[in-house]
Design a protein around this motif. Structure first.
Motif, PDB file in Angstrom:
ATOM      1  N   CYS A 191       5.786   7.370  -6.395  1.00 35.52           N
ATOM      2  CA  CYS A 191       7.093   6.541  -6.454  1.00 35.52           C
ATOM      3  C   CYS A 191       7.026   5.490  -7.301  1.00 35.52           C
ATOM      4  O   CYS A 191       8.002   5.262  -8.074  1.00 35.52           O
ATOM      5  CB  CYS A 191       7.715   5.932  -5.068  1.00 35.52           C
ATOM      6  N   CYS A 192       5.826   5.110  -7.549  1.00 37.13           N
ATOM      7  CA  CYS A 192       5.324   3.982  -8.440  1.00 37.13           C
ATOM      8  C   CYS A 192       5.752   4.461  -9.915  1.00 37.13           C
ATOM      9  O   CYS A 192       6.355   3.641 -10.876  1.00 37.13           O
ATOM     10  CB  CYS A 192       4.075   3.164  -8.315  1.00 37.13           C
ATOM     11  N   GLU A 193       5.095   5.585 -10.136  1.00 36.81           N
ATOM     12  CA  GLU A 193       5.064   5.936 -11.559  1.00 36.81           C
ATOM     13  C   GLU A 193       6.481   6.439 -11.877  1.00 36.81           C
ATOM     14  O   GLU A 193       6.848   6.130 -13.059  1.00 36.81           O
ATOM     15  CB  GLU A 193       4.044   7.377 -11.410  1.00 36.81           C
ATOM     16  N   PHE A 194       7.164   6.830 -10.967  1.00 34.51           N
ATOM     17  CA  PHE A 194       8.633   7.305 -11.073  1.00 34.51           C
ATOM     18  C   PHE A 194       9.347   6.118 -11.605  1.00 34.51           C
ATOM     19  O   PHE A 194      10.352   6.018 -12.428  1.00 34.51           O
ATOM     20  CB  PHE A 194       9.288   8.163 -10.298  1.00 34.51           C
ATOM     21  N   ALA A 195       9.223   4.997 -10.702  1.00 26.61           N
ATOM     22  CA  ALA A 195       9.819   3.706 -10.979  1.00 26.61           C
ATOM     23  C   ALA A 195       9.563   3.077 -12.123  1.00 26.61           C
ATOM     24  O   ALA A 195      10.483   2.334 -12.691  1.00 26.61           O
ATOM     25  CB  ALA A 195       9.685   2.697  -9.699  1.00 26.61           C
ATOM     26  N   LEU A 196       8.492   3.092 -12.556  1.00 24.58           N
ATOM     27  CA  LEU A 196       8.025   2.676 -13.939  1.00 24.58           C
ATOM     28  C   LEU A 196       8.468   3.361 -15.046  1.00 24.58           C
ATOM     29  O   LEU A 196       9.294   2.844 -16.185  1.00 24.58           O
ATOM     30  CB  LEU A 196       6.535   2.529 -13.850  1.00 24.58           C
ATOM     31  N   VAL A 283       9.845  -0.753  -4.942  1.00 21.25           N
ATOM     32  CA  VAL A 283       8.370  -0.498  -5.446  1.00 21.25           C
ATOM     33  C   VAL A 283       7.951  -1.084  -6.842  1.00 21.25           C
ATOM     34  O   VAL A 283       6.757  -1.499  -6.895  1.00 21.25           O
ATOM     35  CB  VAL A 283       7.885   0.922  -5.344  1.00 21.25           C
ATOM     36  N   LEU A 284       9.007  -1.162  -7.693  1.00 22.99           N
ATOM     37  CA  LEU A 284       8.671  -1.932  -8.996  1.00 22.99           C
ATOM     38  C   LEU A 284       8.379  -3.288  -8.768  1.00 22.99           C
ATOM     39  O   LEU A 284       7.427  -3.697  -9.452  1.00 22.99           O
ATOM     40  CB  LEU A 284       9.873  -1.595  -9.688  1.00 22.99           C
ATOM     41  N   ALA A 285       9.127  -4.013  -8.035  1.00 15.51           N
ATOM     42  CA  ALA A 285       8.855  -5.299  -7.714  1.00 15.51           C
ATOM     43  C   ALA A 285       7.566  -5.599  -7.165  1.00 15.51           C
ATOM     44  O   ALA A 285       6.845  -6.693  -7.326  1.00 15.51           O
ATOM     45  CB  ALA A 285      10.041  -6.020  -7.004  1.00 15.51           C
ATOM     46  N   ARG A 286       7.325  -4.760  -5.944  1.00 13.76           N
ATOM     47  CA  ARG A 286       5.899  -4.821  -5.404  1.00 13.76           C
ATOM     48  C   ARG A 286       4.644  -4.638  -6.256  1.00 13.76           C
ATOM     49  O   ARG A 286       3.757  -5.596  -6.210  1.00 13.76           O
ATOM     50  CB  ARG A 286       6.028  -3.887  -4.331  1.00 13.76           C
TER      51      ARG A 286
END
Length: 363
Positions: A191-196, A283-286
């Motif tokens: 999810c983090c890689e996608f959000a980035l 997840v991006l903010a986190r």
């Protein structure tokens, strides 16, 4: 000499029914030509080789449907993993809820999306997921109302990373772009890689069904005028995510959440309504928290801290330390089934650094 059709019929009769359905033609010497359906099924098995692959395909589907906000709820009981994804994209007509899981069915006739994970738009993503999952279904969706998709997998047939609680560390890659540089390739990192990669296009939220319901309810409250609800005959007429905001009480919230694939107890629903379960940060903010330039002002939670001697600890250092503490807390979380109510609180005073972990009430 038998005609080709007769030869194939003789071959089929000796193969058995199931095998015959997979083979179009026997070429001799042990070689066969597979039927299209069998070739597609084998390709689907290759496309999705772990739970994390399934999550990425679901995220890409939501993005291609024009979603601006994507909510990923996940739980595991024994070997079974349940993934429920809500989005505010273009939605799927009711008569297509089953057919979207067929091979080569796509809404992208004129466009194929090429991203860092390859080609998307072949009409194989949902087919691949269903082929590898215990079940996959469109729980609720309609044109212009977003989508709720639920997938259940079995770790014995579709593996997943053993560590599903650690968050990745973010660094700068060779091209100077921020990327996940450390951490297991689990659902969180997916999810983090996608959000980035999709920063500015999609916001992704990841948590338990209760946390996702609380977050979707809170975000919808920012855009939904309560006066609009006076003219709604049924919550089914509202977009998927806004139905959680429109629920009048805990009983109705639990009912609406269940209809969207988010199962919870009425007690948990009461905790959401009363504000005991805090909305998630994206997840991006986190993963980027503490950076004044990258995190919206409304999501900054760490400021400069100073003790009696005038010691100053920068927001970046406090944020990084909090992230390390939160990651290490997973040791206790996994062993004692604990859930944090928020990020660790760091306080510097005198000759002491104090770390406080607030625990979410047990369900």
């Amino acid at each position: 000499m038998a005609a080709p059709a007769d030869a194939l019929a003789d071959f089929v009769s000796t193969m058995g029914g199931d095998r015959a359905l997979r083979v179009e033609e026997s070429l001799g010497e042990g070689f066969v030509r597979l039927r299209v359906a069998e070739a597609e099924r084998r390709q689907a098995k290759h496309d999705v080789r772990c739970v994390e692959d399934a999550v990425m395909e679901m995220l890409r589907n939501a993005r291609d449907a024009g979603a601006r906000h994507i909510y990923v709820a996940t739980t595991r009981e024994g070997d079974l993993r349940t993934l429920t994804m809500l989005d505010d994209g273009s939605g799927i007509p009711e008569d297509m809820h089953e057919r979207v899981f067929e091979a080569r069915v796509t809404s992208k006739l004129e466009s194929v999306h090429m991203d860092r994970w390859g080609i998307h738009g072949r009409g194989m993503a949902l087919f691949s997921i269903r082929e590898n999952a215990v079940s996959a279904e469109v729980v609720s969706s309609a044109p212009g109302k977003g989508c709720a998709l639920r997938v259940t997998t079995d770790a014995r047939s579709l593996p997943e990373r053993a560590d599903q609680s650690s968050w990745p560390a973010v660094g700068v890659d060779e091209d100077g772009r921020e990327s996940c540089v450390r951490g297991p390739h689990n659902i969180i990192r997916t999810c983090c890689e996608f959000a980035l990669e999709e920063r500015g296009t999609c916001e992704v939220y990841l948590g338990s069904p209760a946390e996702v319901a609380a977050t979707a309810r809170a975000r919808a409250a920012q855009s939904l005028d309560s006066s609009e609800l006076l003219f709604v005959d049924s919550l089914d007429h509202l977009p998927v995510i806004e139905r959680l905001r429109a629920a009048a009480d805990a009983r109705e919230l639990r009912e609406q959440a269940s209809l969207l694939g988010l199962d919870m107890s009425e007690r948990t629903a009461h905790r959401i309504v009363s504000g005991q379960i805090r909305p998630l940060r994206s997840v991006l903010a986190r993963i980027l928290r503490g950076s004044e330039a990258r995190v919206p002002a409304g999501e900054r939670e760490v400021d400069l801290t100073r003790d009696r001697r005038g010691l100053r600890v920068s927001a970046d250092d406090m944020s990084e330390f909090a992230r390390v503490m939160e990651r290490d807390f997973s040791l206790l979380a996994d062993r004692y089934y604990l859930t944090l109510a928020g990020e660790p609180k760091i306080r510097v005073s005198g000759g002491r650094v104090t770390v406080t972990f607030d625990l979410a009430p047990s369900d």
